[in-house]
Design an enzyme around this catalytic site. Structure first.
Site, mmCIF file in Angstrom:
data_model
loop_
_atom_site.group_PDB
_atom_site.id
_atom_site.type_symbol
_atom_site.label_atom_id
_atom_site.label_comp_id
_atom_site.label_asym_id
_atom_site.label_seq_id
_atom_site.Cartn_x
_atom_site.Cartn_y
_atom_site.Cartn_z
ATOM 1 N N HIS A 123 -43.925 -46.576 -73.002
ATOM 2 C CA HIS A 123 -45.609 -46.930 -73.289
ATOM 3 C C HIS A 123 -45.596 -46.980 -74.582
ATOM 4 C CE1 HIS A 123 -49.660 -46.056 -72.138
ATOM 5 N NE2 HIS A 123 -49.674 -45.532 -73.406
ATOM 6 N N ASP A 129 -40.021 -44.895 -64.213
ATOM 7 C CA ASP A 129 -40.275 -45.975 -65.743
ATOM 8 C C ASP A 129 -41.137 -46.786 -65.372
ATOM 9 O OD1 ASP A 129 -39.439 -47.157 -68.013
ATOM 10 O OD2 ASP A 129 -37.531 -47.955 -67.211
ATOM 11 N N GLU A 132 -44.142 -42.332 -72.499
ATOM 12 C CA GLU A 132 -44.389 -42.077 -73.960
ATOM 13 C C GLU A 132 -43.612 -41.553 -74.831
ATOM 14 O OE1 GLU A 132 -48.569 -42.642 -76.433
ATOM 15 O OE2 GLU A 132 -48.418 -41.017 -74.788
#
Length: 619
Positions: free
Chosen positions: A514, A562, A571
């Site tokens: 992310h 994922d 993240e």
């Protein structure tokens, strides 16, 4: 009987008297008496001593070399043999030197060292502003070059610093904690960083952050009334379509929407943490006296501001309250005053850090579910370990000893709580400790605990202490290191999914991090606020690898998704990677524990010097 003998031939043997006269005898004794006293040379002696068969033989020649007389021929042969041996040895040595040698290759670096190289690269990818030439992240470029200048209420440059995570917001609270943690690791393990060629790199990372923090307040003043808390907006109001760093999905290099600056006028937690960051950095850069003093002055100003203007920086409904809420500022007071003492040697800071009332407000005397959990929000555990170091190595005594001993005992209890036998915290079936009680972003808490366990075990070893007590039971420092290794090994791939949670390490790691910059290709196309959404939503792997990023991690069932949009799994953050770097360098290599003295470079001697000896007595 006759006086004459008998001749064997038949006649008598008669002893005849000397018939010579006295004159004859005198002539026979008339010789050269000087010749008798003259020393014969070697040849003359040989004539006299030669046997009957020696007259025609060739005579040997001798050489007198002082303490020894040797044959000349033997001496010449000996010298010749020695000269030939020397020439032969020289030729052999020359040939051996000319032949290329096959050096034995050095042993490959351990996994912790390999991961350390990668984890540091994450900070290069998070840089904001004008990038240095050696940034080595090809898909990044200069970005947000008008930060601060475009805000009419600020109108000063706030270019630089680091983006916090997958967006482009610069949160100073977790950012300052990240720099403090990195500085702490450098102060303790500079030798290890240097051995793997990363000391210059990590110092550059810290300086990049420190230089930015100096811009966020009037660092030349002795007193201030405000400090910048945040650059950029991450407003999360439902239904809002206002372009900001949360709503838009853009490369930082392409951002064209306004980036507001958030200032605070009563933010003790933020200011004390920033003071800790600058104070710790001043020890890292003690070899640059002018820069170190600049950092100390800024830290002093910030800490005074923190004490004078009490309040939490995240009070109210700000972005910080939703994303990086600070629960208290008392722990930052203990943490910040500890670093201020180490950076300045001013005993008033140590008096504050060991104030029992301050410790009580920070939660040092009550347990609770988060006791012993070190994070960007709760600094108490870090301060307890840091002050235990002071007691172990300097033992300042009265009036600090009682509180330092308390912190030391509390640190020992916290280390016990990390061990599986005490069940203070749950663990997944794969062995990952759940310091945040099953909530998302578990790994950032795990790496911090692994660092504290490693560094505390190194403190004990440096103090010639083989372990510590958990109640009546004694545990060796190797037990503590084993805890740290098993947790980091889990993160690097020894888990049920065989997944490395550090991008680029191993063969199986997250491909959909992310992260806006990593997910959008650098192809010359300017993707606007909504134009990047297709890259956010695609199921294809990121076109750019963000090397070294430690993602949020698995859930409490060891599961992991994922998926780019699910930031609770994928993240990465500054604070998480700072803890990872600190834990990795502590575990890497063989030997080379902590540097006992670097931390105390600014601390004066704890006890007065002995008086000079009295003058010699004169009668």
């Amino acid at each position: 009987m006759s006086m004459y003998g008998r001749d064997p031939w038949g006649g008598p043997l008669e002893i005849c008297p000397d018939s010579g006269t006295d004159d004859d005898r005198s002539r026979n004794l008339d010789i050269d008496r000087g010749a008798l006293s003259r020393t014969l040379d070697e040849t003359q002696q040989s004539w006299l001593l030669a046997g009957p068969g020696d007259q025609g033989r060739k005579k040997k020649k001798y050489v007198d070399i002082g303490c020894l007389v040797v044959s000349r021929k033997l001496l010449i042969w000996t010298l010749g043999v020695l000269l030939a041996a020397a020439v032969f040895a020289g030729v052999v040595a020359g040939i051996a030197k000319a032949i290329p040698r096959r050096h034995r290759p050095p042993p490959p670096p351990d996994d912790y060292t390999v991961a350390l190289h990668k984890a540091l690269m994450f900070f290069n990818a998070q840089r904001s502003g004008k990038l240095p030439k050696h940034n080595n992240v090809p898909w990044r470029g200069n970005s947000c070059m008008k930060d601060g200048l475009s805000d009419l209420a600020v109108r000063r440059s706030l270019v630089g610093g680091y983006y916090d995570a997958g967006g482009a917001v610069k949160f100073n609270f977790p950012g300052a904690f990240s720099m403090t943690l990195l500085s702490w690791s450098v102060i303790e393990y500079s030798t290890k960083y240097d051995a793997v060629g990363e000391l210059g790199h990590v110092r550059d990372i810290i300086k990049w952050g420190a230089d930015y923090f100096l811009k966020t307040f009037n660092s030349t003043a002795d007193s201030i009334d405000r400090v910048v808390a945040q650059v950029g907006s991450a407003a999360t109001s439902p239904g809002s379509t206002q372009p900001n760093d949360h709503y838009c999905w853009m490369r930082p290099e392409d951002i064209d929407y306004p980036r507001p600056v958030v200032e605070c006028h009563a933010c003790s937690d933020l200011a004390a943490e920033m003071a800790a960051a600058l104070a710790a950095a001043s020890i890292v850069f003690k070899d640059n006296k002018a820069y170190s003093q600049k950092l100390v002055h800024g830290a002093t100003t910030l800490f005074q501001f923190a004490r004078d203007r009490r309040g939490r920086y995240s009070a109210g409904g700000s972005d910080a309250a939703k994303l990086y809420n600070s629960t208290s500022y008392w722990d930052e007071f203990v943490w910040g005053s500890s670093w201020m003492y180490l950076a300045t040697g001013n005993s008033s800071y140590l008096t504050l850090a060991t104030n029992p009332k301050l410790a009580k407000h920070a939660g040092a005397f009550w347990g609770g579910p988060d006791y012993g959990v070190f994070s960007w929000d709760n600094k108490l555990t870090g301060a307890q370990v840091l002050l235990s170091r002071l007691r172990l190595f300097l033992s300042p005594g009265y009036p600090y000893e009682e509180m330092l001993r308390t912190f030391h005992n509390q640190t020992s209890i916290i280390m016990c709580s990390y061990l599986p036998i005490f069940k203070s915290f749950n663990r997944t079936k794969g062995g990952l400790i759940q310091l945040n009680h099953g909530k998302p972003h578990a790994l950032q808490y795990v790496v911090n605990a692994a660092f504290l366990a490693s560094v505390f075990s190194d403190y004990l070893e440096a103090a010639d202490t083989p372990g510590w007590y958990c109640g009546p039971h004694f545990y060796s420092i190797e037990v503590l290191r084993s805890f740290a290794r098993t947790q980091i090994d889990y993160i690097l791939g020894k888990n049920p999914l065989k997944m490395s949670y550090v991008v680029g390490f191993g063969n199986h790691y997250p491909k959909h991090v992310h992260h806006r910059g990593a997910s959008i290709p650098k192809n010359g196309v300017h993707y606007g606020c909504k134009g990047g959404w297709k890259w956010r939503d695609t199921k294809k792997p990121n076109p750019n690898m963000i090397v070294g990023a430690m993602v949020a991690g698995p859930d409490h069932h060891d599961g992991f998704k994922d998926v780019r949009k699910n930031y609770n799994y994928t993240e990465a953050t500054l604070a998480g990677n700072a803890g990872l770097v600190a834990a990795l360098v502590a575990l890497s290599g063989e030997g080379n524990g902590v540097d006992k003295n670097a931390m105390f470079s600014a601390v004066p001697p704890m006890f007065p010097s002995p008086p000079p000896p009295p003058a010699p007595w004169k009668p």
